[in-house]
Motif scaffolding. Structure first.
Motif, PDB file in Angstrom:
ATOM      1  N   ALA A 137       0.924  -1.193  -0.099  1.00  0.00           N
ATOM      2  CA  ALA A 137       0.003   0.085   0.085  1.00  0.00           C
ATOM      3  C   ALA A 137       0.851   1.207   0.153  1.00  0.00           C
ATOM      4  O   ALA A 137       0.523   2.299  -0.605  1.00  0.00           O
ATOM      5  CB  ALA A 137      -1.132  -0.191   1.189  1.00  0.00           C
ATOM      6  N   GLN A 143       0.962   4.322  -2.913  1.00  0.00           N
ATOM      7  CA  GLN A 143       0.584   5.459  -2.703  1.00  0.00           C
ATOM      8  C   GLN A 143       1.918   6.187  -3.086  1.00  0.00           C
ATOM      9  O   GLN A 143       1.406   7.319  -3.871  1.00  0.00           O
ATOM     10  CB  GLN A 143       0.657   5.655  -1.120  1.00  0.00           C
ATOM     11  CG  GLN A 143       0.233   7.074  -0.814  1.00  0.00           C
ATOM     12  CD  GLN A 143       0.249   7.424   0.590  1.00  0.00           C
ATOM     13  OE1 GLN A 143       0.778   6.358   1.397  1.00  0.00           O
ATOM     14  NE2 GLN A 143      -0.349   8.314   0.955  1.00  0.00           N
ATOM     15  N   ARG A 144       3.101   5.735  -3.263  1.00  0.00           N
ATOM     16  CA  ARG A 144       3.960   6.761  -3.435  1.00  0.00           C
ATOM     17  C   ARG A 144       4.118   6.664  -5.006  1.00  0.00           C
ATOM     18  O   ARG A 144       4.317   7.633  -5.767  1.00  0.00           O
ATOM     19  CB  ARG A 144       5.383   6.014  -3.117  1.00  0.00           C
ATOM     20  CG  ARG A 144       6.705   6.960  -3.479  1.00  0.00           C
ATOM     21  CD  ARG A 144       7.962   6.229  -2.937  1.00  0.00           C
ATOM     22  NE  ARG A 144       8.064   4.601  -3.163  1.00  0.00           N
ATOM     23  CZ  ARG A 144       8.921   4.001  -2.757  1.00  0.00           C
ATOM     24  NH1 ARG A 144       9.644   4.115  -1.826  1.00  0.00           N
ATOM     25  NH2 ARG A 144       8.793   2.745  -3.146  1.00  0.00           N
ATOM     26  N   ARG A 196       1.336   8.960  -6.245  1.00  0.00           N
ATOM     27  CA  ARG A 196       1.791  10.412  -6.277  1.00  0.00           C
ATOM     28  C   ARG A 196       2.793  10.517  -7.379  1.00  0.00           C
ATOM     29  O   ARG A 196       2.770  11.733  -7.955  1.00  0.00           O
ATOM     30  CB  ARG A 196       2.757  10.514  -4.994  1.00  0.00           C
ATOM     31  CG  ARG A 196       1.933  10.814  -3.632  1.00  0.00           C
ATOM     32  CD  ARG A 196       2.884  11.366  -2.408  1.00  0.00           C
ATOM     33  NE  ARG A 196       1.736  11.003  -1.464  1.00  0.00           N
ATOM     34  CZ  ARG A 196       2.317  10.476  -0.237  1.00  0.00           C
ATOM     35  NH1 ARG A 196       3.669  10.021  -0.191  1.00  0.00           N
ATOM     36  NH2 ARG A 196       1.682  10.443   0.765  1.00  0.00           N
TER      37      ARG A 196
END
Length: 192
Positions: free
Chosen positions: A34, A38-39, A42
């Motif tokens: 996760a 998420q990184r 981004r």
């Protein structure tokens, strides 16, 4: 430390503890995945923003390029119009120059009155071209003059005529000549 109680924690696990341990390990792995997702999300959002900014800049550049092309087309049309006008002016000037040269080089009659005797005169063509329809008139009267009307003379040729004063008046000092192509009278001096 009491080493008697130090037994392996794995040996103390029962069958009911293994699914919990596996679930914890899977939850940990899911947590790591996760964070990485998420990184990456981004990074993807940042890349999308950069791509959108680049697209906007490209669109602005394209609009500027279209405007520049339009202005260039208008400038080239103006330049072509000026070139056409200049060419037309040059052609007109060349035609006028040719016409003036042709007019200057065109053979023209020129006349002189000669007096070989007392009342005898000659109208001589001393020009470079022939003349037809020659008529002589005078504005001063009274005088007597032989009829000079509708005469044709080539260069160098002369037409004889007689002229004398009458009623005590002398012959006119100037005679006027017209011919085909010369409607305006040309003054000729009469020799004494």
């Amino acid at each position: 430390m009491n080493w008697g109680y130090a037994r392996s924690w794995a040996a103390s696990l029962g069958w009911g503890d293994w699914p919990t341990l596996v679930a914890c390990l899977i939850a940990g792995a899911a947590l790591v995945v996760a964070f990485k997702a998420q990184r990456d999300g981004r990074r993807s959002a940042t890349a999308s923003e950069r791509s959108a900014d680049a697209s906007e800049a490209s669109a602005a550049t394209a609009v500027a390029s279209v405007e520049e092309a339009r202005l260039s087309r208008l400038a080239s049309e103006r330049s072509a119009n000026v070139a056409e006008e200049t060419l037309a002016d040059q052609r007109r000037e060349a035609a006028e120059r040719r016409a003036a040269e042709e007019e200057a080089n065109r053979p023209r009659p020129r006349f002189r009155i000669e007096s070989p005797g007392r009342h005898r005169y000659r109208l001589r063509n001393v020009g470079t071209g022939p003349a037809t329809g020659i008529t002589i008139t005078a504005r001063v009267e009274p005088y007597l003059m032989g009829h000079v009307n509708d005469v044709t003379l080539v260069p160098g040729e002369a037409f004889p005529f007689n002229m004398a004063g009458s009623s005590g008046a002398p012959i006119p000092s100037t005679l006027y000549v017209i011919w085909d192509g010369q409607a305006e009278e040309v003054a000729l001096a009469v020799p004494v």
